[in-house]
Design a protein around this motif. Sequence first.
Motif, mmCIF file in Angstrom:
data_model
loop_
_atom_site.group_PDB
_atom_site.id
_atom_site.type_symbol
_atom_site.label_atom_id
_atom_site.label_comp_id
_atom_site.label_asym_id
_atom_site.label_seq_id
_atom_site.Cartn_x
_atom_site.Cartn_y
_atom_site.Cartn_z
ATOM 1 N N THR A 8 17.066 -2.402 2.934
ATOM 2 C CA THR A 8 18.289 -3.153 2.617
ATOM 3 C C THR A 8 18.891 -1.341 2.908
ATOM 4 O OG1 THR A 8 18.116 -4.309 0.985
ATOM 5 C CG2 THR A 8 20.749 -3.624 0.497
ATOM 6 N N THR A 9 20.322 -1.195 3.481
ATOM 7 C CA THR A 9 20.847 0.231 3.563
ATOM 8 C C THR A 9 20.840 0.708 1.979
ATOM 9 O OG1 THR A 9 22.793 -1.239 4.241
ATOM 10 C CG2 THR A 9 21.781 -0.135 5.854
ATOM 11 N N THR A 10 20.257 0.852 1.012
ATOM 12 C CA THR A 10 20.365 2.091 0.370
ATOM 13 C C THR A 10 19.969 3.125 0.195
ATOM 14 O OG1 THR A 10 18.521 1.207 -1.421
ATOM 15 C CG2 THR A 10 20.645 -0.258 -1.412
ATOM 16 N N GLU A 11 20.395 4.255 -0.906
ATOM 17 C CA GLU A 11 19.966 5.318 -0.882
ATOM 18 C C GLU A 11 18.356 5.243 -1.543
ATOM 19 O OE1 GLU A 11 23.045 3.847 -2.697
ATOM 20 O OE2 GLU A 11 23.900 4.913 -2.424
ATOM 21 N N THR A 12 17.832 4.232 -1.949
ATOM 22 C CA THR A 12 16.396 4.493 -2.137
ATOM 23 C C THR A 12 15.997 4.056 -0.935
ATOM 24 O OG1 THR A 12 17.191 3.780 -4.447
ATOM 25 C CG2 THR A 12 14.898 2.839 -3.083
ATOM 26 N N LEU A 13 16.258 3.419 0.225
ATOM 27 C CA LEU A 13 15.578 2.929 1.296
ATOM 28 C C LEU A 13 15.838 4.467 2.255
ATOM 29 C CD1 LEU A 13 14.073 1.736 3.731
ATOM 30 C CD2 LEU A 13 16.905 0.871 4.386
ATOM 31 N N GLY A 14 16.498 5.680 2.135
ATOM 32 C CA GLY A 14 16.976 6.758 3.213
ATOM 33 C C GLY A 14 15.721 7.335 1.716
ATOM 34 N N SER A 15 15.614 7.521 0.474
ATOM 35 C CA SER A 15 15.000 8.844 0.417
ATOM 36 C C SER A 15 13.185 8.176 0.912
ATOM 37 C CB SER A 15 14.820 8.438 -1.624
ATOM 38 O OG SER A 15 15.531 9.018 -1.714
ATOM 39 N N TRP A 16 12.823 6.861 1.131
ATOM 40 C CA TRP A 16 11.978 6.299 1.863
ATOM 41 C C TRP A 16 11.551 7.043 2.583
ATOM 42 C CZ3 TRP A 16 9.236 0.644 2.087
ATOM 43 C CH2 TRP A 16 8.304 0.640 1.835
ATOM 44 N N GLU A 17 12.593 6.383 3.652
ATOM 45 C CA GLU A 17 13.192 7.692 5.223
ATOM 46 C C GLU A 17 12.558 8.519 5.775
ATOM 47 O OE1 GLU A 17 13.056 7.195 9.419
ATOM 48 O OE2 GLU A 17 13.218 5.764 8.033
ATOM 49 N N GLU A 18 13.255 9.248 4.116
ATOM 50 C CA GLU A 18 13.085 11.006 4.334
ATOM 51 C C GLU A 18 11.344 11.383 4.021
ATOM 52 O OE1 GLU A 18 15.477 12.765 1.766
ATOM 53 O OE2 GLU A 18 17.424 12.363 2.154
ATOM 54 N N ALA A 19 10.975 10.459 2.731
ATOM 55 C CA ALA A 19 9.415 11.044 2.980
ATOM 56 C C ALA A 19 8.230 10.245 3.720
ATOM 57 C CB ALA A 19 8.595 10.152 1.287
ATOM 58 N N SER A 20 8.990 9.472 4.789
ATOM 59 C CA SER A 20 8.098 8.854 5.689
ATOM 60 C C SER A 20 8.379 8.073 6.616
ATOM 61 C CB SER A 20 7.172 6.661 4.797
ATOM 62 O OG SER A 20 6.843 7.701 4.092
ATOM 63 N N PRO A 21 9.182 8.982 7.148
ATOM 64 C CA PRO A 21 10.512 9.135 8.772
ATOM 65 C C PRO A 21 9.552 7.986 9.400
ATOM 66 C CG PRO A 21 9.442 11.667 8.929
ATOM 67 C CD PRO A 21 8.448 10.775 7.558
ATOM 68 N N GLY A 22 10.198 6.714 10.106
ATOM 69 C CA GLY A 22 10.594 6.318 11.169
ATOM 70 C C GLY A 22 9.786 4.961 10.067
ATOM 71 N N ILE A 23 10.419 4.844 8.535
ATOM 72 C CA ILE A 23 10.138 4.213 8.142
ATOM 73 C C ILE A 23 10.823 2.310 8.176
ATOM 74 C CG2 ILE A 23 10.712 4.087 5.803
ATOM 75 C CD1 ILE A 23 7.562 2.643 6.286
ATOM 76 N N ILE A 24 12.614 2.785 8.752
ATOM 77 C CA ILE A 24 13.409 2.374 8.594
ATOM 78 C C ILE A 24 13.340 1.039 9.893
ATOM 79 C CG2 ILE A 24 15.360 1.801 9.113
ATOM 80 C CD1 ILE A 24 15.719 4.006 7.000
ATOM 81 N N ASP A 25 12.332 2.189 10.716
ATOM 82 C CA ASP A 25 12.540 1.456 12.545
ATOM 83 C C ASP A 25 11.267 -0.027 11.834
ATOM 84 O OD1 ASP A 25 14.454 2.807 13.345
ATOM 85 O OD2 ASP A 25 13.872 4.266 13.900
ATOM 86 N N PRO A 47 0.721 -1.093 -0.189
ATOM 87 C CA PRO A 47 0.109 -0.043 0.346
ATOM 88 C C PRO A 47 0.722 1.326 0.109
ATOM 89 C CG PRO A 47 -0.065 -0.850 2.348
ATOM 90 C CD PRO A 47 0.104 -2.200 1.210
ATOM 91 N N ASP A 48 1.974 1.014 0.215
ATOM 92 C CA ASP A 48 3.214 2.359 0.490
ATOM 93 C C ASP A 48 3.529 2.557 -0.826
ATOM 94 O OD1 ASP A 48 2.285 3.405 3.213
ATOM 95 O OD2 ASP A 48 4.186 1.850 4.169
ATOM 96 N N LEU A 49 3.845 1.709 -2.109
ATOM 97 C CA LEU A 49 4.313 1.794 -2.769
ATOM 98 C C LEU A 49 3.671 0.869 -3.732
ATOM 99 C CD1 LEU A 49 8.695 0.978 -1.646
ATOM 100 C CD2 LEU A 49 6.946 3.556 -2.437
ATOM 101 N N PRO A 50 2.489 0.953 -4.264
ATOM 102 C CA PRO A 50 1.596 0.259 -5.127
ATOM 103 C C PRO A 50 2.230 -0.149 -6.552
ATOM 104 C CG PRO A 50 0.546 2.339 -4.441
ATOM 105 C CD PRO A 50 2.375 2.005 -4.036
ATOM 106 N N ALA A 51 3.006 1.098 -7.079
ATOM 107 C CA ALA A 51 3.236 1.086 -8.189
ATOM 108 C C ALA A 51 4.560 0.738 -8.625
ATOM 109 C CB ALA A 51 2.784 2.508 -9.077
ATOM 110 N N TYR A 52 5.396 0.600 -7.553
ATOM 111 C CA TYR A 52 6.683 -0.281 -7.851
ATOM 112 C C TYR A 52 6.381 -2.002 -6.851
ATOM 113 C CZ TYR A 52 11.071 -1.297 -5.579
ATOM 114 O OH TYR A 52 12.412 -1.739 -5.480
ATOM 115 N N GLY A 53 5.278 -2.111 -6.503
ATOM 116 C CA GLY A 53 5.403 -3.850 -5.984
ATOM 117 C C GLY A 53 4.565 -3.770 -7.187
ATOM 118 N N ALA A 54 3.917 -3.197 -8.086
ATOM 119 C CA ALA A 54 3.077 -4.119 -9.437
ATOM 120 C C ALA A 54 4.344 -4.228 -10.374
ATOM 121 C CB ALA A 54 1.830 -2.353 -9.346
ATOM 122 N N MET A 55 5.038 -3.328 -10.712
ATOM 123 C CA MET A 55 6.193 -3.565 -11.750
ATOM 124 C C MET A 55 6.984 -4.649 -11.204
ATOM 125 S SD MET A 55 5.185 -0.982 -13.938
ATOM 126 C CE MET A 55 3.744 -0.146 -13.248
#
Length: 264
Positions: free
Chosen positions: A202-219, A164-172
């Motif tokens: 996984t600790t990538t720049e992409t994950l970091g971008s997701w954390e910036e948009a959704s604080p707390g997602i990594i935890d 639900p957080d990344l529906p288009a990403y998951g679909a592709m």
Amino acid sequence: MTTTSAHSSSAHLGLLDGKVAFITGAGRGIGAAAAHLFAREGAKVVLAARTESELRRVTQEVRASGGTADYVLCDLADAESVSAAVKHVTALHGRLDIAFNNGATLVPPGPMDTTTEVDFDHIYAVNLKGPWLAMVAEITAIRATSGTGAIVNTSSIGALMANPDLPAYGAMKRGLNSLTASAAATYGPEGIRVNAIAPGTTTTETLGSWEEASPGIIDSLVASTPLRRAASPNEIAEAAAWLLSDRASYVTGTILRVDGGTLA
């Protein structure tokens, strides 16, 4: 040569010794880790991505460590660019043995109704059409040069469940799983294996971008992972290296979860 010396020599062979490898999304994250790892395991690597400064840096690092590396600019959303990049590999080394289609993009997270048509089209072009274009070019190159080989695509555990957080990403990525299976069934009789890996957190720049948009997602993601940590890019690259190696010679058409047990 004695049995002992023969064993000693073979023991020093790398997992990908002598293979020519093409890696997309190789400027950072999992792709950069794969470039370093594949080279350490004996492959000649050709890195591809859109950002030349990142490609140049990783290429120089691999060379400084004693590996054989070159790079080529490639836009996965551009069919001519993808085809030219793969042709560059065969022009450089005379063949293509293995390919790691890791390049991808992310769009702003949020429910499906907040995803714009522009973002949906963009993630389709890069994350689904891009690997399709790459596989077609790679299979053509493998067929014409080495004859047999292996391809690994980077999927995601987000393609194996509701996302639900990344529906288009998951679909592709789910579509990529289908392409992977279809390619494995189609080209297996020719000796071309096609698999995918599905990384978890996984600790990538992409994950970091997701954390910036959704604080707390990594935890939150780590808390739902039985190993209680995120993977390093190298841990994901290790799985890809094994699938591309001859040690996985009877593995094709699989989606290998590398997720710390998240979907166990």
